[in-house]
Design a protein around this motif. Structure first.
Motif, PDB file in Angstrom:
ATOM      1  N   ILE A  35       0.839  -1.204   0.000  1.00  0.00           N
ATOM      2  CA  ILE A  35       0.000   0.000   0.000  1.00  0.00           C
ATOM      3  C   ILE A  35       0.871   1.249   0.000  1.00  0.00           C
ATOM      4  O   ILE A  35       0.639   2.190  -0.767  1.00  0.00           O
ATOM      5  N   ASP A  39       1.245   3.742  -3.318  1.00  0.00           N
ATOM      6  CA  ASP A  39       0.906   5.153  -3.116  1.00  0.00           C
ATOM      7  C   ASP A  39       2.067   6.055  -3.528  1.00  0.00           C
ATOM      8  O   ASP A  39       1.864   7.090  -4.168  1.00  0.00           O
ATOM      9  N   LEU A  76      -6.073  -5.804  -2.873  1.00  0.00           N
ATOM     10  CA  LEU A  76      -6.237  -4.516  -2.183  1.00  0.00           C
ATOM     11  C   LEU A  76      -7.598  -3.893  -2.491  1.00  0.00           C
ATOM     12  O   LEU A  76      -8.260  -3.364  -1.586  1.00  0.00           O
ATOM     13  N   LEU A 127      -4.875   3.593   1.243  1.00  0.00           N
ATOM     14  CA  LEU A 127      -5.576   2.641   0.380  1.00  0.00           C
ATOM     15  C   LEU A 127      -6.669   3.341  -0.410  1.00  0.00           C
ATOM     16  O   LEU A 127      -6.868   3.066  -1.599  1.00  0.00           O
TER      17      LEU A 127
END
Length: 226
Positions: A35, A39, A76, A127
């Motif tokens: 994550i 990002d 995810l 997320l």
């Protein structure tokens, strides 16, 4: 719904992963750091070699959990939609008036995300940023039909169907509840993306305006269909 609230556990469709990352500390580190890396880098620049270096583990160890980075992205996104479904059920469960229930459902599905302390290894704020940017990449592939048949997108589809049911409860005569529900769920992601990157293409410029926009759109649409 009562059973969902009492026995809630985030369960991602099993075919997405080889080994459930929730069953080990390494698996949880893979999710946590993936994550953070996605990002930082974006999905295109993210790979298992970089993830392995970030968690001080061999790249091969990640392949014991996921066949590819595409499957990791599907994990995810699925985790996120199960989490959203839980919030949708939890926050609308006690509401009896259809209008109030619809207003709350719109809020849940269009608002910005806050950290949930129940899941220490998952930063829901990051997320959410990934979902805004990358969600469509989980299904815009040539394998979408096969993956759909295998149930990989059930969490996302359940969210849309639950929202469509709330729309129908408010106005049972409306002919397109699924289309309105799916357009709202996906459209809210696009509006948040535009607010961050294409500001000249949206009037939604603050944390609450996406919710206000879709509240206006949905209630005006349903009002004219009564």
């Amino acid at each position: 719904m009562i059973n969902l609230l009492q026995n809630f556990k985030i369960e991602v469709p099993k075919g997405i992963f080889i080994k459930d990352p929730e069953t080990s500390e390494l698996g949880k580190r893979i999710i946590k750091h993936s994550i953070e890396l996605i990002d930082q880098l974006g999905f295109e620049q993210f790979n298992f070699k970089k993830l392995g270096a970030d968690i001080n583990s061999n790249e091969s160890s990640i392949y014991r959990y996921f066949e590819s980075k595409h499957h990791l992205l599907m994990y995810l996104t699925s985790w996120y939609w199960v989490w959203i479904e839980y919030q949708l059920v939890l926050e609308t469960f006690a509401l009896k008036a259809p209008k109030e229930k619809l207003e709350k459902a719109i809020e849940v599905l269009t608002r910005t995300t806050e950290q949930d302390s129940n899941f220490e290894h998952i930063n829901e704020v990051l997320l959410n940023k990934i979902i805004i940017k990358e969600n469509a990449k989980a299904y815009l592939t040539c394998d979408v039909d096969t993956e759909n048949e295998e149930g990989f997108f059930m969490p996302f589809k359940r969210v849309v169907k639950r929202f469509a049911e709330v729309i129908q409860d408010y106005n049972g005569k409306y002919l397109f509840p699924l289309s309105l529900a799916s357009s709202t769920v996906e459209g809210a992601l696009h509006q948040h993306f535009f607010a961050d990157h294409f500001k000249t293409l949206t009037n939604n410029t603050d944390a609450t305006s996406v919710t206000q926009f879709y509240t206006n759109v949905i209630f005006n649409t349903l009002m004219h269909e009564e």
